[in-house]
Scaffold this motif. Structure first.
Motif, PDB file in Angstrom:
ATOM      1  N   ALA A   1     -37.608   5.920 142.587  1.00 25.24           N
ATOM      2  CA  ALA A   1     -36.589   6.176 143.599  1.00 25.24           C
ATOM      3  C   ALA A   1     -36.573   7.628 144.051  1.00 25.24           C
ATOM      4  O   ALA A   1     -36.136   7.940 145.159  1.00 25.24           O
ATOM      5  N   THR A   2     -37.032   8.545 143.185  1.00 23.09           N
ATOM      6  CA  THR A   2     -36.969   9.964 143.512  1.00 23.09           C
ATOM      7  C   THR A   2     -38.335  10.583 143.762  1.00 23.09           C
ATOM      8  O   THR A   2     -38.431  11.751 144.128  1.00 23.09           O
ATOM      9  N   GLY A   3     -39.397   9.796 143.594  1.00 24.34           N
ATOM     10  CA  GLY A   3     -40.732  10.363 143.695  1.00 24.34           C
ATOM     11  C   GLY A   3     -41.188  10.658 145.104  1.00 24.34           C
ATOM     12  O   GLY A   3     -41.954  11.592 145.344  1.00 24.34           O
ATOM     13  N   SER A   4     -40.750   9.852 146.095  1.00 26.92           N
ATOM     14  CA  SER A   4     -41.185  10.069 147.470  1.00 26.92           C
ATOM     15  C   SER A   4     -40.274   9.323 148.424  1.00 26.92           C
ATOM     16  O   SER A   4     -39.422   8.524 148.013  1.00 26.92           O
ATOM     17  N   VAL A   5     -40.496   9.557 149.714  1.00 29.59           N
ATOM     18  CA  VAL A   5     -39.749   8.849 150.762  1.00 29.59           C
ATOM     19  C   VAL A   5     -39.909   7.348 150.605  1.00 29.59           C
ATOM     20  O   VAL A   5     -38.980   6.577 150.847  1.00 29.59           O
ATOM     21  N   PHE A   6     -41.090   6.897 150.192  1.00 29.20           N
ATOM     22  CA  PHE A   6     -41.393   5.473 150.132  1.00 29.20           C
ATOM     23  C   PHE A   6     -41.054   4.844 148.781  1.00 29.20           C
ATOM     24  O   PHE A   6     -41.212   3.635 148.616  1.00 29.20           O
ATOM     25  N   ALA A   7     -40.609   5.641 147.812  1.00 28.97           N
ATOM     26  CA  ALA A   7     -40.300   5.132 146.469  1.00 28.97           C
ATOM     27  C   ALA A   7     -41.454   4.291 145.929  1.00 28.97           C
ATOM     28  O   ALA A   7     -41.255   3.232 145.336  1.00 28.97           O
ATOM     29  N   HIS A   8     -42.679   4.787 146.136  1.00 28.99           N
ATOM     30  CA  HIS A   8     -43.867   3.989 145.833  1.00 28.99           C
ATOM     31  C   HIS A   8     -44.529   4.343 144.512  1.00 28.99           C
ATOM     32  O   HIS A   8     -45.408   3.609 144.055  1.00 28.99           O
ATOM     33  N   ALA A   9     -44.141   5.467 143.897  1.00 30.88           N
ATOM     34  CA  ALA A   9     -44.847   5.907 142.696  1.00 30.88           C
ATOM     35  C   ALA A   9     -43.909   6.675 141.779  1.00 30.88           C
ATOM     36  O   ALA A   9     -42.891   7.220 142.216  1.00 30.88           O
ATOM     37  N   ALA A  10     -44.275   6.707 140.515  1.00 33.44           N
ATOM     38  CA  ALA A  10     -43.571   7.513 139.519  1.00 33.44           C
ATOM     39  C   ALA A  10     -44.623   8.274 138.717  1.00 33.44           C
ATOM     40  O   ALA A  10     -45.798   7.881 138.679  1.00 33.44           O
ATOM     41  N   ASN A  11     -44.212   9.365 138.092  1.00 34.49           N
ATOM     42  CA  ASN A  11     -45.152  10.255 137.419  1.00 34.49           C
ATOM     43  C   ASN A  11     -44.877  10.337 135.921  1.00 34.49           C
ATOM     44  O   ASN A  11     -43.731  10.410 135.499  1.00 34.49           O
ATOM     45  N   TRP A  12     -45.952  10.360 135.156  1.00 30.53           N
ATOM     46  CA  TRP A  12     -45.878  10.554 133.705  1.00 30.53           C
ATOM     47  C   TRP A  12     -46.758  11.740 133.322  1.00 30.53           C
ATOM     48  O   TRP A  12     -47.795  11.981 133.943  1.00 30.53           O
ATOM     49  N   TRP A  13     -46.338  12.466 132.275  1.00 30.59           N
ATOM     50  CA  TRP A  13     -47.072  13.627 131.795  1.00 30.59           C
ATOM     51  C   TRP A  13     -47.453  13.437 130.331  1.00 30.59           C
ATOM     52  O   TRP A  13     -46.660  12.956 129.526  1.00 30.59           O
ATOM     53  N   HIS A  14     -48.689  13.834 130.003  1.00 29.26           N
ATOM     54  CA  HIS A  14     -49.171  13.820 128.620  1.00 29.26           C
ATOM     55  C   HIS A  14     -49.688  15.210 128.302  1.00 29.26           C
ATOM     56  O   HIS A  14     -50.434  15.800 129.090  1.00 29.26           O
ATOM     57  N   ASP A  15     -49.298  15.748 127.153  1.00 29.46           N
ATOM     58  CA  ASP A  15     -49.685  17.122 126.811  1.00 29.46           C
ATOM     59  C   ASP A  15     -51.198  17.303 126.705  1.00 29.46           C
ATOM     60  O   ASP A  15     -51.713  18.402 126.913  1.00 29.46           O
ATOM     61  N   ASP A  16     -51.914  16.246 126.360  1.00 34.01           N
ATOM     62  CA  ASP A  16     -53.367  16.344 126.255  1.00 34.01           C
ATOM     63  C   ASP A  16     -54.082  15.892 127.530  1.00 34.01           C
ATOM     64  O   ASP A  16     -55.098  16.473 127.915  1.00 34.01           O
ATOM     65  N   TRP A  17     -53.561  14.845 128.183  1.00 27.62           N
ATOM     66  CA  TRP A  17     -54.287  14.222 129.283  1.00 27.62           C
ATOM     67  C   TRP A  17     -53.696  14.488 130.657  1.00 27.62           C
ATOM     68  O   TRP A  17     -54.254  14.050 131.660  1.00 27.62           O
ATOM     69  N   GLY A  18     -52.572  15.176 130.722  1.00 26.90           N
ATOM     70  CA  GLY A  18     -52.033  15.591 132.011  1.00 26.90           C
ATOM     71  C   GLY A  18     -51.254  14.508 132.735  1.00 26.90           C
ATOM     72  O   GLY A  18     -50.646  13.626 132.121  1.00 26.90           O
ATOM     73  N   TRP A  19     -51.296  14.587 134.078  1.00 25.38           N
ATOM     74  CA  TRP A  19     -50.464  13.730 134.919  1.00 25.38           C
ATOM     75  C   TRP A  19     -51.137  12.402 135.231  1.00 25.38           C
ATOM     76  O   TRP A  19     -52.343  12.342 135.444  1.00 25.38           O
ATOM     77  N   ILE A  20     -50.312  11.356 135.303  1.00 28.00           N
ATOM     78  CA  ILE A  20     -50.733  10.083 135.868  1.00 28.00           C
ATOM     79  C   ILE A  20     -49.666   9.636 136.856  1.00 28.00           C
ATOM     80  O   ILE A  20     -48.470   9.643 136.540  1.00 28.00           O
ATOM     81  N   ASP A  21     -50.098   9.313 138.067  1.00 31.59           N
ATOM     82  CA  ASP A  21     -49.217   8.779 139.103  1.00 31.59           C
ATOM     83  C   ASP A  21     -49.420   7.271 139.153  1.00 31.59           C
ATOM     84  O   ASP A  21     -50.529   6.801 139.452  1.00 31.59           O
ATOM     85  N   VAL A  22     -48.369   6.542 138.857  1.00 27.83           N
ATOM     86  CA  VAL A  22     -48.435   5.083 138.844  1.00 27.83           C
ATOM     87  C   VAL A  22     -47.824   4.560 140.139  1.00 27.83           C
ATOM     88  O   VAL A  22     -46.652   4.795 140.425  1.00 27.83           O
ATOM     89  N   HIS A  23     -48.631   3.869 140.928  1.00 26.71           N
ATOM     90  CA  HIS A  23     -48.204   3.309 142.210  1.00 26.71           C
ATOM     91  C   HIS A  23     -48.023   1.801 142.078  1.00 26.71           C
ATOM     92  O   HIS A  23     -48.853   1.122 141.458  1.00 26.71           O
ATOM     93  N   THR A  24     -46.957   1.297 142.692  1.00 21.92           N
ATOM     94  CA  THR A  24     -46.793  -0.154 142.781  1.00 21.92           C
ATOM     95  C   THR A  24     -47.052  -0.649 144.200  1.00 21.92           C
ATOM     96  O   THR A  24     -47.124  -1.850 144.435  1.00 21.92           O
ATOM     97  N   MET A  25     -47.186   0.266 145.138  1.00 19.23           N
ATOM     98  CA  MET A  25     -47.554  -0.062 146.510  1.00 19.23           C
ATOM     99  C   MET A  25     -48.123   1.193 147.135  1.00 19.23           C
ATOM    100  O   MET A  25     -48.065   2.266 146.525  1.00 19.23           O
ATOM    101  N   TRP A  26     -48.679   1.061 148.340  1.00 23.12           N
ATOM    102  CA  TRP A  26     -49.252   2.213 149.020  1.00 23.12           C
ATOM    103  C   TRP A  26     -48.486   2.451 150.319  1.00 23.12           C
ATOM    104  O   TRP A  26     -48.340   1.522 151.117  1.00 23.12           O
ATOM    105  N   PRO A  27     -47.957   3.640 150.530  1.00 25.59           N
ATOM    106  CA  PRO A  27     -47.167   3.918 151.734  1.00 25.59           C
ATOM    107  C   PRO A  27     -47.910   3.547 153.014  1.00 25.59           C
ATOM    108  O   PRO A  27     -49.092   3.892 153.183  1.00 25.59           O
ATOM    109  N   GLY A  28     -47.202   2.848 153.876  1.00 26.74           N
ATOM    110  CA  GLY A  28     -47.792   2.383 155.122  1.00 26.74           C
ATOM    111  C   GLY A  28     -48.106   0.915 155.121  1.00 26.74           C
ATOM    112  O   GLY A  28     -48.243   0.299 156.181  1.00 26.74           O
TER     113      GLY A  28
END
Length: 286
Positions: free
Chosen positions: A85-112
Protein backbone atom coordinates in the motif's frame (compact mmCIF):
# COMPACT_ATOMS: atom_id res chain seq x y z
CA UNK A 1 35.44 -7.19 -2.43
CA UNK A 2 34.56 -4.08 -0.41
CA UNK A 3 34.89 -3.44 3.30
CA UNK A 4 32.13 -1.78 5.33
CA UNK A 5 32.48 0.56 8.29
CA UNK A 6 32.57 -2.36 10.71
CA UNK A 7 35.51 -4.00 8.98
CA UNK A 8 33.45 -6.77 7.38
CA UNK A 9 34.12 -7.70 3.78
CA UNK A 10 31.12 -7.65 1.46
CA UNK A 11 30.65 -9.15 -1.99
CA UNK A 12 30.23 -6.63 -4.85
CA UNK A 13 26.60 -5.61 -5.27
CA UNK A 14 26.29 -7.22 -8.70
CA UNK A 15 27.53 -10.57 -7.38
CA UNK A 16 25.23 -10.35 -4.38
CA UNK A 17 22.22 -9.62 -6.63
CA UNK A 18 22.99 -12.60 -8.86
CA UNK A 19 23.33 -14.91 -5.86
CA UNK A 20 20.14 -13.56 -4.29
CA UNK A 21 18.20 -14.34 -7.49
CA UNK A 22 19.41 -17.93 -7.28
CA UNK A 23 18.59 -18.20 -3.57
CA UNK A 24 15.05 -16.89 -4.04
CA UNK A 25 14.49 -19.29 -6.93
CA UNK A 26 15.71 -22.26 -4.86
CA UNK A 27 13.35 -21.25 -2.05
CA UNK A 28 10.48 -20.99 -4.52
CA UNK A 29 11.19 -24.42 -5.98
CA UNK A 30 11.42 -26.02 -2.54
CA UNK A 31 8.02 -24.61 -1.52
CA UNK A 32 6.02 -24.86 -4.74
CA UNK A 33 5.91 -21.10 -5.37
CA UNK A 34 5.38 -19.75 -8.88
CA UNK A 35 7.45 -16.70 -9.65
CA UNK A 36 9.26 -14.99 -12.51
CA UNK A 37 12.50 -13.03 -12.33
CA UNK A 38 12.45 -9.51 -13.76
CA UNK A 39 14.96 -6.81 -14.71
CA UNK A 40 18.65 -6.82 -13.88
CA UNK A 41 20.37 -10.16 -14.66
CA UNK A 42 17.00 -11.65 -15.64
CA UNK A 43 16.81 -9.46 -18.78
CA UNK A 44 17.54 -11.35 -21.98
CA UNK A 45 20.59 -10.34 -24.06
CA UNK A 46 20.20 -7.29 -26.28
CA UNK A 47 17.28 -5.72 -24.43
CA UNK A 48 19.36 -3.47 -22.15
CA UNK A 49 22.76 -1.80 -22.45
CA UNK A 50 25.67 -4.09 -21.68
CA UNK A 51 27.11 -3.59 -18.21
CA UNK A 52 23.94 -2.09 -16.75
CA UNK A 53 23.53 -3.50 -13.25
CA UNK A 54 20.77 -3.70 -10.67
CA UNK A 55 21.10 -3.12 -6.95
CA UNK A 56 18.18 -5.36 -5.98
CA UNK A 57 16.25 -8.46 -6.98
CA UNK A 58 12.87 -8.08 -8.69
CA UNK A 59 10.45 -10.98 -8.85
CA UNK A 60 6.84 -11.31 -9.95
CA UNK A 61 5.00 -13.85 -7.80
CA UNK A 62 1.69 -15.52 -8.50
CA UNK A 63 -0.62 -13.44 -6.25
CA UNK A 64 -2.18 -16.50 -4.64
CA UNK A 65 1.34 -17.66 -3.66
CA UNK A 66 2.34 -14.35 -2.05
CA UNK A 67 1.70 -15.38 1.56
CA UNK A 68 3.77 -18.52 1.08
CA UNK A 69 6.67 -16.55 -0.42
CA UNK A 70 6.60 -13.98 2.39
CA UNK A 71 6.69 -16.73 5.01
CA UNK A 72 9.67 -18.38 3.32
CA UNK A 73 11.62 -15.12 2.84
CA UNK A 74 11.15 -14.06 6.45
CA UNK A 75 12.08 -17.53 7.72
CA UNK A 76 15.60 -17.08 6.29
CA UNK A 77 16.18 -13.53 7.45
CA UNK A 78 14.56 -11.13 4.99
CA UNK A 79 12.83 -8.27 6.82
CA UNK A 80 9.90 -6.36 5.35
CA UNK A 81 10.63 -2.65 4.89
CA UNK A 82 7.76 -1.33 2.75
CA UNK A 83 4.23 -2.58 2.28
CA UNK A 84 2.29 -2.86 -0.97
CA UNK A 85 0.00 0.00 0.00
CA UNK A 86 2.92 2.36 0.63
CA UNK A 87 5.46 1.14 -1.90
CA UNK A 88 4.19 2.99 -4.97
CA UNK A 89 1.27 4.74 -6.66
CA UNK A 90 0.15 1.37 -8.02
CA UNK A 91 0.54 -0.58 -4.74
CA UNK A 92 2.17 -3.26 -6.88
CA UNK A 93 5.24 -4.25 -4.86
CA UNK A 94 6.71 -4.50 -1.38
CA UNK A 95 10.35 -4.56 -0.32
CA UNK A 96 12.34 -6.88 1.94
CA UNK A 97 15.91 -6.44 3.19
CA UNK A 98 18.47 -9.10 4.13
CA UNK A 99 21.75 -8.15 5.81
CA UNK A 100 23.68 -10.58 3.61
CA UNK A 101 21.68 -10.61 0.37
CA UNK A 102 20.27 -7.09 0.19
CA UNK A 103 16.96 -5.96 -1.27
CA UNK A 104 14.24 -7.99 -2.92
CA UNK A 105 11.23 -6.30 -4.53
CA UNK A 106 8.26 -8.63 -4.63
CA UNK A 107 5.67 -7.73 -7.29
CA UNK A 108 2.17 -9.15 -7.51
CA UNK A 109 1.38 -7.19 -10.68
CA UNK A 110 3.12 -4.87 -13.11
CA UNK A 111 2.06 -1.20 -13.32
CA UNK A 112 0.17 -0.49 -16.50
CA UNK A 113 -1.39 -3.95 -16.76
CA UNK A 114 -5.14 -3.70 -16.35
CA UNK A 115 -6.41 -7.29 -16.16
CA UNK A 116 -6.71 -9.33 -12.97
CA UNK A 117 -3.21 -9.90 -11.49
CA UNK A 118 -3.65 -13.68 -11.27
CA UNK A 119 -4.67 -13.82 -14.94
CA UNK A 120 -1.82 -11.50 -15.88
CA UNK A 121 0.66 -13.77 -14.12
CA UNK A 122 -0.60 -16.72 -16.17
CA UNK A 123 -0.04 -14.73 -19.36
CA UNK A 124 3.53 -13.83 -18.41
CA UNK A 125 4.20 -17.40 -17.25
CA UNK A 126 2.75 -18.98 -20.39
CA UNK A 127 5.76 -18.41 -22.64
CA UNK A 128 8.46 -18.18 -19.98
CA UNK A 129 12.02 -19.11 -20.78
CA UNK A 130 14.90 -20.09 -18.51
CA UNK A 131 17.95 -17.97 -17.83
CA UNK A 132 20.93 -18.98 -15.72
CA UNK A 133 21.62 -16.51 -12.92
CA UNK A 134 24.56 -17.42 -10.65
CA UNK A 135 24.56 -20.84 -12.39
CA UNK A 136 20.95 -21.51 -11.33
CA UNK A 137 18.08 -21.84 -13.77
CA UNK A 138 15.54 -19.04 -13.21
CA UNK A 139 12.24 -18.61 -15.11
CA UNK A 140 11.93 -15.24 -16.84
CA UNK A 141 9.31 -13.77 -19.21
CA UNK A 142 9.98 -14.38 -22.88
CA UNK A 143 11.48 -11.71 -25.13
CA UNK A 144 8.12 -10.18 -26.17
CA UNK A 145 6.93 -9.92 -22.57
CA UNK A 146 10.28 -8.50 -21.47
CA UNK A 147 10.07 -5.78 -24.13
CA UNK A 148 6.65 -4.81 -22.80
CA UNK A 149 7.75 -4.92 -19.15
CA UNK A 150 10.75 -2.69 -19.85
CA UNK A 151 8.69 -0.15 -21.81
CA UNK A 152 6.01 -0.01 -19.10
CA UNK A 153 8.72 0.54 -16.50
CA UNK A 154 10.29 3.29 -18.60
CA UNK A 155 6.90 4.98 -18.96
CA UNK A 156 6.86 5.75 -15.24
CA UNK A 157 10.61 6.39 -14.93
CA UNK A 158 11.56 9.63 -16.70
CA UNK A 159 15.06 9.45 -18.14
CA UNK A 160 14.94 5.65 -18.48
CA UNK A 161 16.59 4.65 -21.77
CA UNK A 162 15.27 1.09 -21.89
CA UNK A 163 12.80 2.10 -24.60
CA UNK A 164 15.66 2.52 -27.07
CA UNK A 165 16.52 -1.18 -27.05
CA UNK A 166 13.25 -2.70 -25.92
CA UNK A 167 11.12 -0.84 -28.48
CA UNK A 168 12.89 1.49 -30.92
CA UNK A 169 15.47 -1.10 -31.96
CA UNK A 170 12.83 -3.84 -32.35
CA UNK A 171 11.78 -5.05 -35.79
CA UNK A 172 8.22 -4.22 -36.96
CA UNK A 173 7.03 -7.79 -36.33
CA UNK A 174 8.50 -7.66 -32.82
CA UNK A 175 6.72 -4.38 -32.11
CA UNK A 176 3.48 -5.89 -33.43
CA UNK A 177 3.87 -8.80 -31.01
CA UNK A 178 4.39 -6.38 -28.10
CA UNK A 179 1.27 -4.44 -29.09
CA UNK A 180 -0.75 -7.66 -29.25
CA UNK A 181 0.44 -8.66 -25.78
CA UNK A 182 -0.45 -5.20 -24.47
CA UNK A 183 -3.99 -5.64 -25.80
CA UNK A 184 -4.27 -9.03 -24.09
CA UNK A 185 -3.07 -7.52 -20.78
CA UNK A 186 -5.07 -4.28 -21.09
CA UNK A 187 -1.78 -2.37 -21.07
CA UNK A 188 -2.30 -0.29 -24.22
CA UNK A 189 -2.35 3.10 -22.49
CA UNK A 190 0.81 2.45 -20.52
CA UNK A 191 2.55 1.14 -23.64
CA UNK A 192 1.48 4.25 -25.51
CA UNK A 193 2.94 6.40 -22.73
CA UNK A 194 6.26 4.60 -23.06
CA UNK A 195 6.54 4.89 -26.85
CA UNK A 196 5.23 8.44 -27.30
CA UNK A 197 1.66 7.66 -28.39
CA UNK A 198 -0.19 8.70 -25.23
CA UNK A 199 -2.21 11.43 -26.97
CA UNK A 200 -4.13 8.68 -28.78
CA UNK A 201 -5.73 7.86 -25.41
CA UNK A 202 -6.72 11.32 -24.18
CA UNK A 203 -10.15 10.14 -23.04
CA UNK A 204 -8.99 7.12 -21.06
CA UNK A 205 -9.34 7.45 -17.24
CA UNK A 206 -5.63 6.75 -16.74
CA UNK A 207 -4.44 9.29 -19.35
CA UNK A 208 -3.67 12.04 -16.84
CA UNK A 209 -1.77 9.64 -14.59
CA UNK A 210 0.51 8.44 -17.38
CA UNK A 211 0.92 11.99 -18.63
CA UNK A 212 2.12 12.94 -15.14
CA UNK A 213 4.65 10.11 -15.19
CA UNK A 214 6.00 10.99 -18.62
CA UNK A 215 5.99 14.80 -18.30
CA UNK A 216 6.15 15.47 -14.56
CA UNK A 217 4.21 17.89 -12.39
CA UNK A 218 3.48 18.73 -8.78
CA UNK A 219 2.29 16.40 -6.04
CA UNK A 220 -1.16 17.94 -6.39
CA UNK A 221 -1.11 17.10 -10.10
CA UNK A 222 -0.21 13.53 -9.21
CA UNK A 223 -3.05 13.14 -6.72
CA UNK A 224 -5.57 14.65 -9.14
CA UNK A 225 -4.40 12.21 -11.81
CA UNK A 226 -4.66 9.30 -9.39
CA UNK A 227 -8.21 10.36 -8.49
CA UNK A 228 -9.16 10.43 -12.17
CA UNK A 229 -7.72 6.94 -12.66
CA UNK A 230 -9.32 5.41 -9.55
CA UNK A 231 -12.00 3.01 -10.84
CA UNK A 232 -14.54 3.22 -7.97
CA UNK A 233 -15.88 5.67 -5.41
CA UNK A 234 -14.34 3.57 -2.66
CA UNK A 235 -10.94 3.75 -4.34
CA UNK A 236 -11.28 7.53 -4.66
CA UNK A 237 -12.20 7.83 -0.97
CA UNK A 238 -9.17 5.77 0.03
CA UNK A 239 -6.95 8.06 -2.04
CA UNK A 240 -8.26 11.14 -0.24
CA UNK A 241 -7.32 9.54 3.09
CA UNK A 242 -3.91 8.42 1.82
CA UNK A 243 -3.10 11.85 0.39
CA UNK A 244 -2.77 13.39 3.84
CA UNK A 245 -1.33 10.37 5.65
CA UNK A 246 2.40 10.12 6.26
CA UNK A 247 4.07 7.20 4.50
CA UNK A 248 5.77 5.72 7.54
CA UNK A 249 7.62 3.11 5.48
CA UNK A 250 9.33 5.82 3.45
CA UNK A 251 10.01 7.88 6.57
CA UNK A 252 11.67 4.86 8.17
CA UNK A 253 13.91 4.39 5.13
CA UNK A 254 14.78 8.08 5.14
CA UNK A 255 15.74 8.02 8.82
CA UNK A 256 17.37 4.61 8.78
CA UNK A 257 15.27 3.50 11.77
CA UNK A 258 11.62 3.36 12.86
CA UNK A 259 10.28 6.92 13.32
CA UNK A 260 9.08 8.09 16.71
CA UNK A 261 5.51 9.29 17.24
CA UNK A 262 6.75 12.87 17.45
CA UNK A 263 8.58 12.50 14.12
CA UNK A 264 5.46 11.08 12.48
CA UNK A 265 3.34 13.92 13.84
CA UNK A 266 5.89 16.51 12.68
CA UNK A 267 5.98 15.02 9.19
CA UNK A 268 2.18 14.91 9.16
CA UNK A 269 2.01 18.64 9.92
CA UNK A 270 4.57 19.34 7.21
CA UNK A 271 2.59 17.28 4.68
CA UNK A 272 -0.65 19.14 5.42
CA UNK A 273 1.10 22.53 5.32
CA UNK A 274 2.71 21.79 1.95
CA UNK A 275 -0.63 20.67 0.51
CA UNK A 276 -2.31 23.85 1.76
CA UNK A 277 0.48 26.02 0.35
CA UNK A 278 0.22 24.41 -3.06
CA UNK A 279 -3.57 24.81 -3.12
CA UNK A 280 -3.16 28.48 -2.18
CA UNK A 281 -0.69 29.06 -5.00
CA UNK A 282 -3.04 27.37 -7.46
CA UNK A 283 -5.94 29.58 -6.39
CA UNK A 284 -3.84 32.75 -6.69
CA UNK A 285 -2.76 31.77 -10.20
CA UNK A 286 -6.43 31.47 -11.07
Amino acid sequence: MTEDAGGQRDAPIAARVHLAHAIVQKLAEDHGIDLLHLKGPAVLPGLRPEGKQSSDVDVLVRPSHLARLVEVLESVGWEKRTDFATGSVFAHAANWWHDDWGWIDVHTMWPGVGIDPEAAFDVFLRDRVWREIAHWGCPVPDRVAQRLILVLHAARSRGNRDVDRAWTAAEPDEQAAVRALAVELDAEVALAAGIGELELHRHHPSYRLWKHFTEGGSRLDEWRARMAAAPTLRAKAELVTAALRVNQDHLRMELGRPPTRDEVRARQRLRVRRAADELTRRVRRG
